[in-house]
Scaffold this active site. Structure first.
Site, PDB file in Angstrom:
ATOM      1  N   PHE A 141       1.066  -0.986  -0.572  1.00  0.00           N
ATOM      2  CA  PHE A 141       0.233  -0.575   0.143  1.00  0.00           C
ATOM      3  C   PHE A 141       0.789   1.159  -0.060  1.00  0.00           C
ATOM      4  CE2 PHE A 141      -2.605   3.395   1.565  1.00  0.00           C
ATOM      5  CZ  PHE A 141      -3.821   3.667   1.066  1.00  0.00           C
ATOM      6  N   ASP A 227       9.189   2.972   1.749  1.00  0.00           N
ATOM      7  CA  ASP A 227       8.171   3.637   2.051  1.00  0.00           C
ATOM      8  C   ASP A 227       8.179   3.308   3.399  1.00  0.00           C
ATOM      9  OD1 ASP A 227       5.477   4.306   3.016  1.00  0.00           O
ATOM     10  OD2 ASP A 227       5.136   3.385   1.357  1.00  0.00           O
ATOM     11  N   LYS A 257       3.512  10.126   8.289  1.00  0.00           N
ATOM     12  CA  LYS A 257       2.228  10.142   8.859  1.00  0.00           C
ATOM     13  C   LYS A 257       2.787  11.143  10.389  1.00  0.00           C
ATOM     14  CE  LYS A 257       0.034   6.352   7.941  1.00  0.00           C
ATOM     15  NZ  LYS A 257      -1.575   6.936   7.836  1.00  0.00           N
TER      16      LYS A 257
END
Length: 409
Positions: A141, A227, A257
């Site tokens: 993802f 990532d 985040k």
């Protein structure tokens, strides 16, 4: 919406004013402090999800509120026609924490998916017409924008928006033979990988596979793009999850985040001058990226992590939590995956969504990334005692869940 929002009128207002891409909200939250939040009826919850690994320092942390208010009084936004001291200092800090070599550079965005869009462009610039292929991993993802979505393997996310940017292929994670075979033709521009696949159920890549990723991509002149949007910023007890594996340094790393502790910010780090030079003036940009408000908050987050020794704290309480859950000896729990305070509790039956709902009613915010995994990613300031309250409650939560599932069958 839940009965909470409906009774106060928020449910109707939400349904009438919002595009329903997020489904029905579980609660309307109005206040937070530390590792707790309160809904509009005054019910308190232990936040074990941290906004999905975002609220690094919890809610209302003084270092964040101070940095935000101080910077807002000075400069909030100037555009990227100009630089600001917080932006420059944040870039320098990230390069230092990433142990990036001389000549490396940072690009600031506003989210993880935007950071991955920039990485996609770097991959294309590196590959050119002779390297048209990009590899990503099954169950990956990387975001919801079109380029990031092309790197995301889940068909349900991809299918409504095809055709997506082409040239992306998916490999099984932790399969060195498949990786070697895919790279063998020498026409792969980049490999994208998450050191811990969060949306797949908090599934770490094996250290040997991460090392193989680094070795084989280097041998073939392929970029390794990691990532770390979810696994970075001390979430695993290291500044970045890949730093736990010896010999693994990416060519590109994406972040977001936890970097802003709740304030929107994303970042891309290009390691070394050759990679840094793949995007030149005018080839990419963003209006808000690296604005002084976001940069000041991110500096406060990074400074507090260091000053409060949160790396060691995350490792200690995270390992203790995993051991305590395993020690329950509950047959309905198959394993505890992950590292630090990014953990996935594996379940023997596909009841994770129902268990998360039962936990919410009991005052615990958790998440079900798939039917057999319960994810926790709490603020890094959480104490062992606060985590232990959830561990102690877990068998009863499972009892309630299995009973309700059996009754509904």
């Amino acid at each position: 919406m839940s009965e909470h929002g409906t009774q106060t009128g928020y449910g109707t207002r939400y349904a009438q004013s919002m595009i329903p891409v997020f489904g029905t909200p579980q609660r309307v939250l109005v206040r937070g402090k530390g590792v707790h939040v309160w809904d509009e009826r005054g019910t308190r919850y232990l936040d074990l999800l941290g906004g999905i690994a975002v609220n690094t320092l919890g809610h209302g942390h003084p270092s964040i509120t101070s940095a935000l208010s101080k910077q807002a009084e000075n400069l909030a936004h100037v555009s990227n026609f100009f630089a600001t001291p917080p932006q420059i200092e944040l870039a320098e800090t990230l390069l230092r924490l990433a142990q990036a070599p001389e000549g490396s550079g940072v690009f600031f965005a506003n989210s993880g998916t935007e950071a991955n869009e920039a990485a996609f462009k770097i991959a294309r610039r590196h590959g050119g017409p002779r390297r048209p292929r990009i590899l990503a991993l099954a169950d990956s993802f990387h975001g919801r924008t079109m380029g990031a979505l092309a790197l995301t393997s889940k068909v349900a996310y991809r299918a409504p928006f095809e055709p997506l940017p082409g040239g992306v292929e998916f490999l099984p994670a932790n399969d060195e033979d498949a990786l070697a075979a895919a790279l063998a033709p020498g026409d792969v521009a980049a490999v994208f990988a998450e050191p811990i696949q969060g949306e797949a159920g908090v599934r770490p890549l094996q250290p040997a596979y991460l090392q193989a990723l680094r070795r084989l991509t280097r041998e073939h002149g392929t970029l390794l793009i990691l990532d770390e949007v979810q696994s970075g910023i001390a979430r695993t007890g290291h500044w970045f999850a890949h730093q736990a594996t010896q010999g693994v340094t990416p060519d590109v790393m994406t972040l977001a985040k936890g970097l802003g502790g709740g304030f929107p910010i994303g970042a891309l780090i290009a390691f070394g001058p050759e990679t840094r030079g793949l995007l030149t003036a005018g080839q990419h940009g963003t209006t808000f990226g690296g604005n002084p408000l976001a940069a000041a908050v991110a500096l406060a987050v990074l400074g507090t992590i260091a000053e409060d020794a949160l790396l060691e704290h995350v490792r200690t309480v995270g390992d203790a939590f995993a051991q305590a859950v395993t020690a329950l000896g509950d047959d309905r729990i198959t394993e505890v995956r992950g590292a630090g305070l990014l953990r996935g509790i594996g379940l023997s039956e596909p009841i994770a969504a129902q268990l998360a709902a039962v936990a919410l009613e009991a005052g615990f915010i958790v998440n079900a990334p798939n039917p057999t995994t319960l994810r926790i990613a709490p603020p890094l300031i959480i104490t062992a005692e606060e985590l232990a309250s959830f561990t102690a409650a877990l068998p009863g939560l499972l009892d309630t869940t299995t009973a309700s599932v059996t009754e509904g069958a």
